[in-house]
Structure formats: C-alpha cells, structure tokens
Design a protein around this motif. Sequence first.
Motif: not given
Length: 348
Positions: A247-253
Amino acid sequence: MSAHHATFGLAPATRAGAILSNGAYEVHRDFFDFIVDGRPLLLRLADLDAVSPLAADLGPSLFTAHVRRLLLEEDAPLADGRYVLYGCPECEGLECGAVTAVIERDGADVVWRDFAWQTGETADLRRDGYPGIGPFRFDGAQYRAALEDLLYDGGPGQGATARRVLLVGQRVALPARLAAALRGIGIGAEITRDAAGASPDELRSYGAVAFGSAVREAERDAVRAAFAAAGSSAVFVDLPVPVVPLLVARIEQALDRCPQDQRRLLRLAAVRGEVTVETAVPCRLGVTAYRVDRLSRTRTAELFAGQVEAGTHRLAVDARATRGTAYVVARTSGSVLVAAVAGEQARR
C-alpha cells in the motif's frame, strides 16, 4: 570556452520511499531536477540514487539559499568553485557522496563543467569524473528565468502538497499501521471517515486520497465531491489488500508528479509466471510480489534484483509467487510502479 549552447529548465521529480525487508525506511523526497536539452540530467548519470538541492522539504529559507547559489549570487560552497548538483537523499552529507560541478559565468552565459562524484573537500576528476557529461553552456537569461521562477511560483510549497495523503477509513489496525509507515518515510498521513467540514485549503494540501476496502461507495462519492468542490488535484486510489509495504508503494506511485517522459520506470504488467517491465534508462531494478493466500496471510517473494539496460524486460518468475490475490511492485532508485497480477491467478 568551447561548449555548445544547451537549453536549461527544471521539472518536478521524486525519489520514491520504501519499507525495506529489514524494517528500515528509505525516505520519500520531492525535488526539482535539472532539464538539459529536454532531458533530466539525473538520468544521464547512470543509476544514481540522489536528489538535487532544490528539494520540497527544505523550508523556504534553505530552499531560497540553494537557488541563490545556483544563480551565482553566493560563493561556491566547495573548493575550486564547485557546487553540489545531487546529493544523498537520506542525509545530504558530502561524506555519502555527491555529484558536483564547476558553475561559472562566461560573458552573458552560464557554464557547468567538470562533473565529478565527490566525497571529500576536493574532487579528483581523473578518478571520479564523469567523461562525456558536459560542459554545458546555458543562455544566461534563460538560466536565470528558470531558477527565479522557483522563488515566486514553485518553491517548497509546491512539492509539499504532494507529500501528504488522506486515508479514508476507520482509525484502527491497517490505516493506523499504514499512516505510521508513511510518516516513517517522510509522507504526512491523516486518517478520517469523511471530508465533511474540512476547509478547501486543507483539502488542497493533500496530494492523494486512499480509500480503505470497508469504505462504502456512497462515502467515497461524498469525499470525491468535497475534493472536487475545493478545486483539489489529489489522486484517488484504493487500498485493496491489507499489506502495508504494497500500500505504501501504491501511494508513492499516486504521489509521483514526475512527467512520464522523465521517469526511469515506464510500464509494469504481470500475468502468472511472467512480469514485464519497461525502463527508460539503464538502472538497478527490483521486483517484488505480494499476495494474500486463502487464509488471509501475506506472502512476499523477491522476483528480481539486478542491473538492466533500457528497454522492455520480460522476467520469468515462479507462478506460485503470483497465485491467489497478487500484486507486483517494481522499483528503481527514483520510481515505483504497482500492478495487479492479471488472469487466472487473480482468482482464489
């Protein structure tokens, strides 16, 4: 001095943060990259994990000081007239290494020359120079106009907007853990159930809005309407599975404001047994799979880690790593992409 004229500009760029497998964090940084002849200078420097001194989180005074240095209104901070162009995204200390160059006036022009990787008070061009990079001669008026625009239009506040996310859901379990993880990498995160009563200025301060899986469609519509009424440009994303690093990666994107043609990672797709990644430049690439099994347990698999050339890369992976409800995350030092695994394996 012999150097052909090059165009000079600036563009938003991002160093994506991450939660590492050992529990450590890599901080998220938003900054302005130097665009030379239409191409980000950072992409010419191989796979360098660094940010320019024009970072969004420095605060107005320090940000302005860095701009004034590049405008040659202050003395060079390093010996031999050298200026830091890119430094460590974690500490910005010279001991971690930095890309430096001599910046000087030549008549009405500004010249950047003698690029080097520097870790001490002086640079060794024979050992640590960047052959083939520069010298660059910029028209003085164009150079000054691009940098001065930051002082009046695009200072640290612009980047700060992209560094804040609103998590819509209950203040329990997953949202709380996700908010803590985001704060750990330098992204502001707040949790709410709705946006009712929030001021337009507050809503415009968020770069992304993330909906938990338990938030009903009517509640989502109300939040979207509130942000639209405030004139917000926030990106809306779903949080489909309870896996915090994913989820952190999804928000970073979602927070990445770097133009598409200035990114290292261009495309990511996954089907069972194969991941396809397209890279714009040679870089170090990491690919990780996250899946939730039938007992709602999180499974993580490192699918690839290594240096790749520019182009499209098809990675054969163990199909068992992408069965069930699965997602793949691809990372370089400056970009992150997330893709759901398509096809048969997406069904439990």
